[in-house]
Motif scaffolding. Structure first.
Motif, PDB file in Angstrom:
ATOM      1  N   ASP A   5       3.044   1.360  -2.302  1.00 23.60           N
ATOM      2  CA  ASP A   5       2.431   1.863  -1.074  1.00 23.60           C
ATOM      3  C   ASP A   5       3.536   2.234  -0.089  1.00 23.60           C
ATOM      4  OD1 ASP A   5       3.103  -0.479   0.680  1.00 23.60           O
ATOM      5  OD2 ASP A   5       1.734  -1.531  -0.659  1.00 23.60           O
ATOM      6  N   GLY A   6       3.139   2.825   1.018  1.00 23.99           N
ATOM      7  CA  GLY A   6       4.113   3.293   1.984  1.00 23.99           C
ATOM      8  C   GLY A   6       4.959   2.196   2.598  1.00 23.99           C
ATOM      9  N   ARG A   7       4.359   1.049   2.839  1.00 24.88           N
ATOM     10  CA  ARG A   7       5.104  -0.063   3.424  1.00 24.88           C
ATOM     11  C   ARG A   7       6.221  -0.518   2.498  1.00 24.88           C
ATOM     12  NH1 ARG A   7       6.821  -1.459   7.818  1.00 24.88           N
ATOM     13  NH2 ARG A   7       4.748  -1.072   8.699  1.00 24.88           N
ATOM     14  N   GLN A   8       5.913  -0.670   1.212  1.00 23.07           N
ATOM     15  CA  GLN A   8       6.948  -1.043   0.251  1.00 23.07           C
ATOM     16  C   GLN A   8       8.039   0.026   0.184  1.00 23.07           C
ATOM     17  OE1 GLN A   8       5.381  -2.008  -3.629  1.00 23.07           O
ATOM     18  NE2 GLN A   8       3.933  -3.528  -2.837  1.00 23.07           N
ATOM     19  N   LEU A  29       9.083   1.977   2.616  1.00 21.07           N
ATOM     20  CA  LEU A  29       9.953   1.843   3.781  1.00 21.07           C
ATOM     21  C   LEU A  29      10.924   0.692   3.608  1.00 21.07           C
ATOM     22  CD1 LEU A  29       7.431   2.444   6.702  1.00 21.07           C
ATOM     23  CD2 LEU A  29       9.292   3.946   5.995  1.00 21.07           C
ATOM     24  N   ASP A  30      10.432  -0.424   3.091  1.00 24.38           N
ATOM     25  CA  ASP A  30      11.302  -1.577   2.862  1.00 24.38           C
ATOM     26  C   ASP A  30      12.400  -1.227   1.864  1.00 24.38           C
ATOM     27  OD1 ASP A  30       9.778  -3.051   4.624  1.00 24.38           O
ATOM     28  OD2 ASP A  30       8.601  -4.048   3.070  1.00 24.38           O
ATOM     29  N   ALA A  71      14.991   1.144   3.341  1.00 25.59           N
ATOM     30  CA  ALA A  71      15.847   0.472   4.317  1.00 25.59           C
ATOM     31  C   ALA A  71      16.879  -0.419   3.629  1.00 25.59           C
ATOM     32  CB  ALA A  71      14.987  -0.361   5.275  1.00 25.59           C
ATOM     33  N   ALA A  72      16.546  -0.871   2.421  1.00 24.19           N
ATOM     34  CA  ALA A  72      17.417  -1.812   1.720  1.00 24.19           C
ATOM     35  C   ALA A  72      18.517  -1.118   0.920  1.00 24.19           C
ATOM     36  CB  ALA A  72      16.588  -2.686   0.778  1.00 24.19           C
ATOM     37  N   GLN A  73      18.295   0.134   0.550  1.00 25.11           N
ATOM     38  CA  GLN A  73      19.285   0.841  -0.267  1.00 25.11           C
ATOM     39  C   GLN A  73      19.192   2.339  -0.016  1.00 25.11           C
ATOM     40  OE1 GLN A  73      18.296   0.396  -4.497  1.00 25.11           O
ATOM     41  NE2 GLN A  73      16.250  -0.183  -3.835  1.00 25.11           N
ATOM     42  N   ARG A  74      20.220   3.054  -0.435  1.00 26.98           N
ATOM     43  CA  ARG A  74      20.263   4.496  -0.228  1.00 26.98           C
ATOM     44  C   ARG A  74      19.303   5.191  -1.194  1.00 26.98           C
ATOM     45  NH1 ARG A  74      23.815   8.307   2.046  1.00 26.98           N
ATOM     46  NH2 ARG A  74      22.726  10.305   1.929  1.00 26.98           N
ATOM     47  N   ILE A 123       1.154  10.138   3.997  1.00 22.86           N
ATOM     48  CA  ILE A 123       1.426  10.926   5.207  1.00 22.86           C
ATOM     49  C   ILE A 123       2.184  10.084   6.229  1.00 22.86           C
ATOM     50  CG2 ILE A 123       0.372  12.157   7.132  1.00 22.86           C
ATOM     51  CD1 ILE A 123      -2.000  12.701   5.173  1.00 22.86           C
ATOM     52  N   ALA A 124       1.656   8.898   6.492  1.00 26.49           N
ATOM     53  CA  ALA A 124       2.329   7.996   7.431  1.00 26.49           C
ATOM     54  C   ALA A 124       3.700   7.597   6.905  1.00 26.49           C
ATOM     55  CB  ALA A 124       1.468   6.759   7.677  1.00 26.49           C
ATOM     56  N   ALA A 125       3.773   7.344   5.607  1.00 28.02           N
ATOM     57  CA  ALA A 125       5.050   6.949   5.015  1.00 28.02           C
ATOM     58  C   ALA A 125       6.085   8.058   5.127  1.00 28.02           C
ATOM     59  CB  ALA A 125       4.848   6.563   3.551  1.00 28.02           C
TER      60      ALA A 125
END
Length: 213
Positions: free
Chosen positions: A31-34, A36-37, A40-43, A59-61
């Motif tokens: 999902d989008g939340r995963q 983003l995480d 943020a954790a790697q390139r 869309i939000a992601a």
């Protein structure tokens, strides 16, 4: 990075990308939340993102991914031939879109194209989406026309061709310019229009009435 809530689709895309020695899948997300995480954790250079997902949709992601300090380029994946969600994702900053039934070799090519800094603007598909869901008129058209007035006449010509889905090479051929000059014009156009990629520039062109042949 492959972002899709369907585990089988995710697995298939990962396996496909693994057949290209020049590509490496560094993350998966359901999902989008995963997503983003993970970003943020790697390139992450390119993210293939589904539209309809739980927790946070594509869309939000897309908007959140593009706002990161080192934003990945985003290609939206959708099951639908023409879907308003796809347009909204492009407006949120996606660099293009693919249908999930796209030929495997075309998916691989699309990842390379986006990674190189270009957009996935297949002429017929892009025009269909933009024409159907971004028809212009009213405040959107006035806003777009105001932005376009910031451009030089040559830049306006380039933007009009970008609005039709033309590549840099096609613009260069049409206007009798060097491809490197076109790239420089496109960079200035993006800055002047306050957009982040060619897809958003094409949307402005269409709203301003520049996109029609």
């Amino acid at each position: 990075m492959v972002v899709d809530d369907d585990a089988l689709v995710r697995m298939g895309l990962v396996d496909l990308l693994g057949t290209d020695p020049d590509l490496e899948v560094v993350a998966e997300a359901a999902d989008g939340r995963q997503a983003l995480d993970a970003a943020a954790a790697q390139r992450v250079d390119v993210a293939l993102v589904d539209v309809r997902m739980p927790v946070m949709n594509g869309i939000a992601a897309t908007a959140r991914l593009r706002a990161l300090p080192r934003p990945p380029r985003v290609v939206v994946l959708t099951t639908f031939d023409v879907d308003e969600y796809v347009y909204r994702a492009l407006a949120a900053g996606a660099d293009g879109f693919l249908l999930k039934d796209t030929e495997p070799r075309e998916i691989l090519r699309a990842v390379h194209v986006v990674a190189s800094g270009s957009a996935i603007l297949h002429p017929s598909a892009a025009r269909t989406v933009i024409d159907r869901f971004h028809t212009g008129g009213g405040p959107a058209a006035l806003e777009a026309q105001t932005r376009v007035r910031r451009l030089t006449p040559r830049e306006t010509q380039v933007l009009a061709l970008v609005g039709r889905g033309a590549t840099n090479a096609e613009v260069a051929d049409e206007l009798g310019m060097r491809e490197a000059t076109v790239k420089a014009h496109v960079s200035r156009i993006l800055e002047a229009l306050h957009v982040t990629n060619r897809v958003q520039a094409a949307l402005v062109a269409r709203d301003a009435g520049l996109g029609s042949p």
